[in-house]
Every structure is written in structure tokens, then in C-alpha cells.
Design an enzyme around this catalytic site. Structure first.
Site, PDB file in Angstrom:
ATOM      1  N   ASP A 350       0.701  -1.048   0.082  1.00  0.00           N
ATOM      2  CA  ASP A 350       0.252   0.131  -0.022  1.00  0.00           C
ATOM      3  C   ASP A 350       0.782   1.244   0.185  1.00  0.00           C
ATOM      4  O   ASP A 350       1.948   1.298   0.618  1.00  0.00           O
ATOM      5  CB  ASP A 350      -0.992  -0.028   1.127  1.00  0.00           C
ATOM      6  CG  ASP A 350      -1.725   1.219   1.282  1.00  0.00           C
ATOM      7  OD1 ASP A 350      -2.687   1.344   0.520  1.00  0.00           O
ATOM      8  OD2 ASP A 350      -1.340   1.992   2.020  1.00  0.00           O
ATOM      9  N   GLU A 405       0.960  -0.500  -5.300  1.00  0.00           N
ATOM     10  CA  GLU A 405      -0.312   0.318  -5.443  1.00  0.00           C
ATOM     11  C   GLU A 405       0.511   1.718  -5.642  1.00  0.00           C
ATOM     12  O   GLU A 405       0.981   2.379  -4.619  1.00  0.00           O
ATOM     13  CB  GLU A 405      -0.972   0.773  -4.213  1.00  0.00           C
ATOM     14  CG  GLU A 405      -2.232   1.425  -4.417  1.00  0.00           C
ATOM     15  CD  GLU A 405      -2.664   2.367  -3.137  1.00  0.00           C
ATOM     16  OE1 GLU A 405      -3.817   2.821  -3.180  1.00  0.00           O
ATOM     17  OE2 GLU A 405      -1.849   2.453  -2.284  1.00  0.00           O
TER      18      GLU A 405
END
Length: 692
Positions: A350, A405
Site C-alpha cells: 500500500d 499501489e
């Protein structure tokens, strides 16, 4: 890496192999070399001082609590900013003077508590803390940084309690299944089901690992997904943070059950052939002091940068110091821990954009100019950490999968570290969902820019794999709408039953929901992602219990009852999603080279492309159907329909005969060697394959 003749090509030793792949990187050769030199320096330091990745990434076997066979417990903690430390807990009556710790030259405090006749000195699940005295004389109590179990009792306090997790041998879960060897299946592709254990129940409460194992795994397998991406597993104090404000990095969230329950979930998934990825958060940490890493030893710069550099102004969280030896030990060991202890198969990292840039992507747009990726705005320490993590994981686990991401479009993000890349296997195609939401929100159907849709879906770096998706959890959250909600809005509450009128809004919504997903699936990448519930057009947004909604769970759940009700039209979208995924496994378009788009017709709203020996045909026109529409195709022969979105089973109108045959003519069309003619109704997608 091989050349055109198939011979193995010798890579440059300075990390500039990526320039051979992308010559436009040539002006940044020196910057690329400097970055790779920093990576090599760290790798050498890890080898020289720790013996390499293998022992270095097993920090959890040295730090935190480790129990020997004789029942003795050794506890170690890195806290150089304090002058005294002791272990306190239920086991010693919270006596600060009873179990004092000793310090080594590196600021590591330790203690070994002998067992009693082979019995562990600290009871299983008992509470404990480390108490310390700072150089200013302040007494501070903290949860151990490497703790493997914390619990929260909101009736008492939102602050977590650390628990000593050491179940009896017969209570420990024993893995029964091997990890899926997906690389042996040449047509395997990453079809990812993004899931959150807590919301996976239709009831207004937090779901459990046990319930997910029983009620969700079969659904995911049945739908044809091959990968589960698990969100919000790393422990987080605030449920509504969606798991992105991590407090305890080695703890599986106790909201959903015990560590053994999670192990059972993953093992059961493996037995079904499903790969399981963890949504790992190494981009930042929760700023909590009492139950997090912040101010752990009384300083603000232990695991993090000090001052403003160590704080994310938008996320209100702490930022790791990726240039510190012990921080690297902590983070690399965290990756290794989840792979070993829980048998995860890889990670979705993330917030990679925040890690790679000093500005963290705040207030910054990316034009695609290469100077943005190799200039002074890049955080080389963050980039090098990602290189180290990917190199460590791929060297120890050949089947590992890592996904980034990143919204910036960083070149070489998904190229091997040995070439000078950052080493991820996939990047998320984050521009794709933004495009779909913008179209549905702002543009009428007859004004859709077909060329721009195709450009966005195919605009990815050659040789670097992307995960395409129409929507993820981001679009489901309150404040936005899912694609189904943008399409059908309030009529989802009144007209999704087969016993009610099929209104123009519902008819359009069902048709476009299928087309958007198939087009993204087939054209947008080398993998595909869906957030749970969106496959059947879940009727509501996602909103976690919080003060602003009266701490309600009403929207923090998934209503499986609507898709299981055979009178409701949600079943059509669910059936289409299943058919689409299984057809991909049959033909393997995600593992095939990028598609050739032969037609992007703005007036007719037609898109035609070939991939994996299939001919994909999309008519996005809101009302115009086409008879004997001429299409170009490279292959010659007799074609048949392998998928039609207008089938009654998919909520369509059965306007096309499924047993129809389509013969090519040796007449070139749209730069293809052959052509054929088809009937394509409005808002319908067709997929043709060779009949032989």
C-alpha cells in the site's frame, strides 16, 4: 533476460539494464547507477553484518518474545533512547522492579525468564508491557514492538492490550496444504478478489476469520478468482481506517478471531488452489503512542524520521526511516513473518507512491515526464527499501507475488531488481477506475470518447504487468459510489426484482456493468481485480461505524442475501462475472500479449480488438444496433460465439443466436488480413473464437 535469438543476455552490473529495455531512460543513467549503488551498499551491509537476507529477515526469532523448549522466555527490544527497561505484566503482578532488562552496545534490551520444570514462565494470553525510563527520567509504558497478539476492549478503552501468545501444541493450527504452485499452470492469471474479513457478513457486526473460511472461500472459488487479497489484517486501532493505520505490525487483527483462525483460513484457501495476498502497509504507521510504534523509546526518531520529515500531513501518521539498519530489519522481517507464520503467498504494498517520493504525492500531479521519476523529488531510501524487499522475497520464495499501489507511473517499477528495476510483479492500473467513474459521473453515453477509453486501458509500460480494475474499495467508500450505484442509483431499491418492471435505467445499468467489466478484464492489463460484492453490483456504499454515523454497522457489511435471492436481478451480474473469469482461464487472455485494437469508432461507439486468439466486440452505442457490421480479424476460419453479454442468463434480451457461425473473407479490413460481418445490438459485448 534473453535477447532476440533466445540466448541469455549478460546484464550490466551497475543496474542500467533497464535502459536496454527503455532507451528513453538514457539521460538518467547516472541517477539510475547511483540508486543501484545504494541498493548494493545495503545488500552488502546486510550480508557482511547479518549473513544475508535469510537470517536478517528472521528478526522476529530474535526480537520480541521467543519461547525455548525448556519453557524459558527470551524478550528483546530495540530502544536506544532509554536508560532502563523492565518487563511487566500479569505474570509478575506488574512489578516494575522484578524483571529488569539489560542493554547491549546497540541499544537492544533483553531478558530471559527461566521456565518452571519445563513450563513456560508467562501464561498464554496474559497481558504484558515493557516499562522504560527515558534519559530525562520519565517513566513510559509501551506495548512490545514485535508483539504477535493484541486485543481491544472498547467497553474499557480503545487502547490495545498486548497478549503473550503461546498456545499449547495441540491448540496450534497445523498447516495441511502446500502453497499453490501457480507457475506450473501456463494459463494461470491473477484474478484477484479484494476482501475484508470484517465486512464479509450480512449482519450488522464484525465478521470473523471462521465465517470467512466457511462462507466466503467457496464463493470466491466458484466465481473463478484465483487470488484473494486480504485487507485490514495487520492490527489497527481504528476500525474505520480500513486497516491503513497500523499499530502492531506482527499482529493479525484480533477483531476477527485468533491467529490460529487466520492460519486455518489461509490453509483452507490453499487447499482450494487459491493464492492469498496480504495488503501490507509499510508506507506509514499509526501515530498512536500507547499501543503503537510512535515515541516508542521516548524519542520521535526511533523507527521514523524526526520532525516534519517523519509525518504525513494528509494521513496524520508517522513515516519510516528506510535508511536505518534496524528499521530495515523490522520491515523486512515483517514481510518474512507473514510469509512464514501465516503462509501468505505475497503482498499488495500500500501507498508505494508515498514511499518513493519526498513529497509523498501530496499536491503533485505526474505528467509522465521522466524527470519526475529520477529528480530530486524522489526518495531514494524509500525506493531502495522496496528493491531490498522485493529482492529478498523473490530470492527466498520463487512463487511470491508482489503488487505495487502506485499512481505516479514510475518506470521499471515492475522490472527485476537485477536489471535496475524495483522488482514488483504487478502495478495497479489506477487510472482505469478513475476514468470509468468520471465517465459515469460527468459524460452522457453518446458522448463517451471511445479512443480515450482504449488509450487509458492500453496505456501501460511494455514488459511491466498491470492489474486492471473497474473499481476497488476506494470507489465503494462513502463519499463515492460504486459503478452499479452510479448506473442505477435509487432504482436499485425498487426495480431489481424480476417481478418488477425492467426500467430503462435498470436495463442500461445491467448492460453497461457487464460491458465495463469485460472490457477492463480483457483489454486493461495482465491481471484483474474486483472488490467483494461489486461483482454482482452490491446495492450500497461502504461506511464503517464511526461517530459521524452513530457507530452504525449498517453499511459495513456485504448483503449476500440479494445475490442469493433468485428473484433478484443481482444474480445476472454474478453469473456473468463467473462466466467471464472461467472463460479467461479457458483462453488465457490475461497471460497473452497485449491486445491489438483494430477499431475505435467514435460515431458508432464500437471497440474491436483481438487477444488470445479471440475477437472482442463492444457496441457502446445507447440505441443503435448494427446488422452485418464489417470487422477486421487477423485469423481466417469459422468463428463461433463464446460469450454474449445479451444472454438471458446474464440479464440480457437474447437478441443473438448463440449457435450462429461467422466465416471470414480474405478481404483485409482495419489493417487486418481478413474480415467478417456480425450483428451487434446496442449495449452488447460479443466474444468470438475459432470453431475448430
Amino acid at each position: 533476460m534473453s535477447n532476440a535469438d533466445g540466448a541469455q543476455k549478460i546484464l550490466p552490473a551497475d543496474g542500467t539494464g533497464i535502459i536496454d529495455i527503455d532507451p528513453w531512460l538514457e539521460p538518467f543513467r547516472e541517477r539510475i547507477k547511483a540508486r543501484y549503488a545504494m541498493y548494493e551498499k545495503w545488500e552488502k551491509a546486510i550480508q557482511d553484518t547479518e549473513g544475508g537476507y535469510e537470517p536478517f529477515s528472521r528478526g522476529y526469532e530474535k526480537f520480541g518474545f521467543n519461547v525455548a523448549q525448556d519453557g524459558s522466555v527470551t524478550y528483546r527490544e530495540w530502544a536506544p533512547g532509554v536508560v532502563a527497561a523492565a518487563l511487566i505484566g500479569d505474570f509478575n503482578g506488574w512489578d516494575r522492579g522484578k524483571h529488569k532488562m539489560t542493554r547491549d552496545d546497540f541499544g537492544v534490551w533483553s531478558i530471559t525468564i527461566p521456565g518452571e520444570r519445563g513450563k513456560c514462565a508467562i501464561p498464554h494470553e496474559s497481558k504484558l508491557k515493557i516499562t522504560m525510563i527515558t534519559k530525562y527520567g520519565e517513566v513510559i509504558d509501551r506495548l512490545p514492538a514485535w508483539i504477535k497478539r493484541v486485543t481491544q476492549d472498547l467497553k474499557v478503552s480503545p487502547t490495545y492490550d498486548a497478549r503473550f501468545w503461546n498456545p499449547m501444541s495441540h491448540e496450534k493450527y497445523t498447516f495441511k496444504n502446500q502453497r499453490p504452485n501457480w507457475q506450473d499452470d501456463k494459463k494461470w492469471s491473477a484474478k484477484i478478489y479484494e476482501a475484508h474479513v470484517g465486512i464479509s457478513t450480512p449482519e450488522g457486526r464484525v465478521g470473523t476469520y471462521k465465517e470467512f473460511t466457511k462462507n466466503m472461500l467457496w464463493r470466491i472459488k466458484d466465481l473463478g478468482y484465483t487470488v484473494i487479497q486480504m485487507m485490514a489484517v495487520m492490527e489497527h486501532a481504528y476500525y474505520a481506517s480500513f486497516g491503513y493505520q497500523v499499530t502492531n505490525f506482527f499482529c493479525a487483527s484480533s477483531r476477527y478471531g485468533t491467529p490460529e483462525d487466520l492460519k486455518e483460513l489461509i490453509d483452507t484457501a490453499h487447499g482450494m488452489g487459491l493464492v492469498v495476498l496480504l495488503d501490507i502497509v509499510h508506507s506509514h504507521a499509526c501515530k498512536n503512542v500507547l499501543d503503537g510504534l510512535n515515541m516508542f523509546d521516548g524519542t520521535d526518531h526511533l523507527y521514523f524520521h524526526e520532525g516534519g520529515k517523519g509525518r504525513h500531513e494528509l494521513w496524520d501518521s508517522r513515516l519510516f526511516n528506510y535508511g536505518h539498519h534496524e528499521v530495515l530489519r523490522f520491515l523486512l522481517s515483517n514481510c518474512r513473518f507473514w510469509m512464514e507464520e501465516y503462509q501468505f503467498d505475497g503482498f499488495r504494498f500500500d501507498g508505494v507512491t508515498s514511499m518513493m517520493y519526498k513529497h509523498h504525492g501530496i499536491g503533485t500531479g505526474f505528467s509522465g515526464g521522466y524527470h519526475e521519476y529520477f529528480g530530486d523529488g524522489v526518495d531514494d531510501e524509500g525506493v531502495v527499501y522496496l528493491m531490498l524487499a522485493n529482492r529478498m522475497l523473490h530470492s527466498l520464495y520463487p512463487n511470491v507475488i508482489t503488487i505495487a499501489e502506485d499512481v505516479s507511473g514510475m518506470p521499471a517499477l515492475c522490472l527485476p531488481v537485477q536489471t535496475g528495476g524495483i522488482g514488483f510483479d504487478y502495478r495497479l492500473a489506477m487510472a482505469v477506475p478513475d476514468m470509468w467513474i468520471k465517465l459515469l459521473k460527468e459524460v452522457s453515453d453518446d458522448a463517451w470518447n471511445i479512443g480515450n477509453i482504449c488509450f487509458t486501458l492500453t496505456n501501460r509500460r511494455h514488459g511491466e504487468k498491470s492489474i486492471a480494475y473497474c473499481e476497488s474499495h476506494d470507489q465503494a467508500l462513502v463519499g463515492d459510489k460504486t459503478i452499479a450505484f452510479w448506473l442505477m442509483d435509487k432504482e436499485m431499491y425498487t426495480n431489481m426484482s424480476d417481478l418488477t418492471e425492467l426500467t430503462p435505467i435498470i436495463d442500461r445499468g445491467i448492460a453497461l456493468h457487464k460491458m465495463i467489466r469485460l472490457l477492463t478484464h480483457a483489454l486493461g492489463g495482465e491481471g484483474y481485480l474486483n472488490f467483494e460484492g461489486n461483482e454482482f453490483g452490491h446495492p450500497e456504499w461502504l461506511d464503517f461505524p464511526r461517530e459521524g454515523n452513530g457507530n452504525s454497522f449498517h453499511y459495513a457489511r456485504r448483503q449476500w442475501n440479494v445475490v442469493d435471492d433468485h428473484l433478484l436481478r443481482y444474480k445476472y451480474l454474478n453469473t456473468f462475472d463467473k462466466f467471464m473469469n472461467n472463460l479467461e482461464h479457458q483462453y488465457g487472455w490475461l497471460s497473452s500479449p497485449q491486445a491489438y485494437v483494430s477499431l475505435k469508432h467514435e460515431g458508432d461507439k464500437m471497440i474491436v480488438f483481438e487477444r488470445a486468439n479471440l475477437l472482442f466486440i463492444f457496441n457502446f452505442h445507447p440505441y443503435q444496433s448494427f446488422v452485418d457490421y464489417k470487422l477486421g480479424v487477423e485469423m481466417a476460419g469459422k468463428f463461433k460465439i463464446v460469450l454474449c453479454s445479451d444472454e438471458r442468463a446474464f440479464g440480457g434480451h437474447d437478441r443473438i443466436k448463440m449457435d450462429g457461425e461467422y466465416f471470414t473473407n480474405p478481404e483485409p479490413w482495419n489493417d487486418r488480413k481478413n474480415s467478417l460481418r456480425v450483428y451487434v445490438p446496442c449495449r452488447v459485448a460479443l466474444v468470438l473464437g475459432l470453431a475448430e
